[in-house]
Design a protein around this motif. Structure first.
Motif, PDB file in Angstrom:
ATOM      1  N   ALA A  58     -31.718  -4.453   6.582  1.00 34.85           N
ATOM      2  CA  ALA A  58     -32.590  -4.704   7.239  1.00 34.85           C
ATOM      3  C   ALA A  58     -33.412  -6.126   7.100  1.00 34.85           C
ATOM      4  CB  ALA A  58     -33.822  -3.579   7.668  1.00 34.85           C
ATOM      5  N   TRP A  59     -34.639  -6.075   7.232  1.00 37.15           N
ATOM      6  CA  TRP A  59     -35.468  -7.334   7.266  1.00 37.15           C
ATOM      7  C   TRP A  59     -35.299  -8.125   5.947  1.00 37.15           C
ATOM      8  CZ3 TRP A  59     -38.910  -7.738   3.420  1.00 37.15           C
ATOM      9  CH2 TRP A  59     -39.783  -6.725   3.188  1.00 37.15           C
ATOM     10  N   VAL A  60     -34.990  -7.350   4.797  1.00 31.70           N
ATOM     11  CA  VAL A  60     -34.680  -7.868   3.537  1.00 31.70           C
ATOM     12  C   VAL A  60     -33.382  -8.869   3.627  1.00 31.70           C
ATOM     13  CG1 VAL A  60     -34.208  -7.527   1.136  1.00 31.70           C
ATOM     14  CG2 VAL A  60     -35.760  -6.199   2.336  1.00 31.70           C
ATOM     15  N   ARG A  61     -32.408  -8.261   4.236  1.00 33.44           N
ATOM     16  CA  ARG A  61     -31.264  -9.195   4.499  1.00 33.44           C
ATOM     17  C   ARG A  61     -31.428 -10.151   5.259  1.00 33.44           C
ATOM     18  NH1 ARG A  61     -27.384  -5.277   7.184  1.00 33.44           N
ATOM     19  NH2 ARG A  61     -28.638  -5.829   9.008  1.00 33.44           N
ATOM     20  N   GLU A  62     -32.063  -9.986   6.320  1.00 30.69           N
ATOM     21  CA  GLU A  62     -32.299 -11.251   7.368  1.00 30.69           C
ATOM     22  C   GLU A  62     -33.187 -12.271   6.841  1.00 30.69           C
ATOM     23  OE1 GLU A  62     -34.293  -9.111  10.518  1.00 30.69           O
ATOM     24  OE2 GLU A  62     -32.621  -7.890  10.950  1.00 30.69           O
ATOM     25  N   ARG A  63     -34.162 -11.964   5.874  1.00 26.18           N
ATOM     26  CA  ARG A  63     -35.074 -12.975   5.296  1.00 26.18           C
ATOM     27  C   ARG A  63     -34.172 -13.826   4.220  1.00 26.18           C
ATOM     28  NH1 ARG A  63     -40.826 -10.080   4.936  1.00 26.18           N
ATOM     29  NH2 ARG A  63     -41.058  -9.726   6.969  1.00 26.18           N
ATOM     30  N   LEU A  64     -33.273 -13.172   3.620  1.00 25.87           N
ATOM     31  CA  LEU A  64     -32.604 -13.683   2.571  1.00 25.87           C
ATOM     32  C   LEU A  64     -31.337 -14.527   3.045  1.00 25.87           C
ATOM     33  CD1 LEU A  64     -32.728 -11.135  -0.305  1.00 25.87           C
ATOM     34  CD2 LEU A  64     -33.781 -13.294  -0.506  1.00 25.87           C
ATOM     35  N   GLY A  65     -31.020 -14.097   4.272  1.00 20.99           N
ATOM     36  CA  GLY A  65     -29.946 -14.875   4.677  1.00 20.99           C
ATOM     37  C   GLY A  65     -28.696 -14.302   4.215  1.00 20.99           C
ATOM     38  N   ARG A  66     -28.670 -13.361   3.656  1.00 17.54           N
ATOM     39  CA  ARG A  66     -27.125 -12.804   2.897  1.00 17.54           C
ATOM     40  C   ARG A  66     -27.295 -11.355   2.902  1.00 17.54           C
ATOM     41  NH1 ARG A  66     -29.579 -15.944  -0.524  1.00 17.54           N
ATOM     42  NH2 ARG A  66     -30.460 -15.161  -2.425  1.00 17.54           N
ATOM     43  N   ASP A  67     -26.085 -10.624   2.742  1.00 17.33           N
ATOM     44  CA  ASP A  67     -26.119  -9.230   2.670  1.00 17.33           C
ATOM     45  C   ASP A  67     -25.884  -8.479   1.212  1.00 17.33           C
ATOM     46  OD1 ASP A  67     -23.760  -9.781   2.621  1.00 17.33           O
ATOM     47  OD2 ASP A  67     -23.039  -8.447   4.299  1.00 17.33           O
ATOM     48  N   GLN A  68     -25.454  -9.471   0.418  1.00 11.44           N
ATOM     49  CA  GLN A  68     -25.353  -9.025  -1.008  1.00 11.44           C
ATOM     50  C   GLN A  68     -25.503 -10.167  -1.876  1.00 11.44           C
ATOM     51  OE1 GLN A  68     -21.713  -6.954  -0.734  1.00 11.44           O
ATOM     52  NE2 GLN A  68     -20.745  -8.270  -1.824  1.00 11.44           N
ATOM     53  N   ASP A  69     -25.733 -10.096  -3.214  1.00  9.43           N
ATOM     54  CA  ASP A  69     -25.545 -10.708  -4.313  1.00  9.43           C
ATOM     55  C   ASP A  69     -24.797  -9.908  -5.426  1.00  9.43           C
ATOM     56  OD1 ASP A  69     -26.736 -13.249  -3.592  1.00  9.43           O
ATOM     57  OD2 ASP A  69     -28.678 -12.067  -3.692  1.00  9.43           O
ATOM     58  N   ASN A  70     -24.183 -10.644  -6.411  1.00 11.95           N
ATOM     59  CA  ASN A  70     -23.501 -10.257  -7.555  1.00 11.95           C
ATOM     60  C   ASN A  70     -24.099 -10.832  -8.843  1.00 11.95           C
ATOM     61  OD1 ASN A  70     -21.385  -8.113  -6.653  1.00 11.95           O
ATOM     62  ND2 ASN A  70     -20.692 -10.098  -5.824  1.00 11.95           N
ATOM     63  N   ILE A  71     -25.039 -10.208  -9.739  1.00  9.78           N
ATOM     64  CA  ILE A  71     -25.474 -10.939 -10.696  1.00  9.78           C
ATOM     65  C   ILE A  71     -25.139 -10.101 -12.057  1.00  9.78           C
ATOM     66  CG2 ILE A  71     -27.478 -11.293  -9.220  1.00  9.78           C
ATOM     67  CD1 ILE A  71     -28.889  -9.103 -11.206  1.00  9.78           C
ATOM     68  N   ASP A  72     -25.309 -10.938 -13.023  1.00 10.16           N
ATOM     69  CA  ASP A  72     -24.826 -10.804 -14.634  1.00 10.16           C
ATOM     70  C   ASP A  72     -26.556 -10.089 -14.735  1.00 10.16           C
ATOM     71  OD1 ASP A  72     -22.385 -11.248 -14.803  1.00 10.16           O
ATOM     72  OD2 ASP A  72     -22.827 -13.405 -15.070  1.00 10.16           O
ATOM     73  N   CYS A  73     -26.684  -8.701 -14.942  1.00 11.86           N
ATOM     74  CA  CYS A  73     -27.925  -8.312 -15.271  1.00 11.86           C
ATOM     75  C   CYS A  73     -27.983  -8.358 -17.012  1.00 11.86           C
ATOM     76  CB  CYS A  73     -27.817  -6.879 -14.868  1.00 11.86           C
ATOM     77  SG  CYS A  73     -29.334  -6.112 -15.327  1.00 11.86           S
ATOM     78  N   PRO A  74     -28.940  -9.256 -17.395  1.00 14.71           N
ATOM     79  CA  PRO A  74     -29.127  -9.441 -18.894  1.00 14.71           C
ATOM     80  C   PRO A  74     -29.440  -7.976 -19.486  1.00 14.71           C
ATOM     81  CG  PRO A  74     -30.440 -11.125 -17.641  1.00 14.71           C
ATOM     82  CD  PRO A  74     -29.999  -9.826 -16.755  1.00 14.71           C
TER      83      PRO A  74
END
Length: 91
Positions: A15-31
């Motif tokens: 929803a608006w989280v995706r719209e404001r970030l301009g992407r639908d997902q991220d892959n991160i290395d979670c420390p």
């Protein structure tokens, strides 16, 4: 010296989280020292200024770890996916 381990975590936005970030997902290395959903949000806010506005009021967001609804204090453990979305309203 002990190395800090991390694991891959897919973060999916809706929803608006995706719209404001301009992407639908991220892959991160979670420390390894990031143990909860709340700590993860603080970590990614510190890594990328784009998250500052979107996560300014995290109390307005909902979270699911591996498709189970959780709170900010939920342990990430070995989860593979975190979904972030605004509350759903019906009508």
């Amino acid at each position: 010296m002990t190395a800090i381990m991390s694991h891959q975590l897919k973060i999916v936005y809706f929803a608006w989280v995706r719209e404001r970030l301009g992407r639908d997902q991220d892959n991160i290395d979670c420390p390894e020292n990031v143990e909860t959903v709340g700590q993860l949000l603080e970590f990614i806010r510190s890594e990328d200024v784009a998250y500052e506005d979107v996560f300014a009021d995290i109390e307005k967001l909902r979270f699911a770890l591996d498709q189970d609804f959780v709170g900010l204090d939920a342990a990430i453990d070995t989860a593979k996916e975190l979904a972030i979305f605004p509350p759903v309203t019906g009508g």
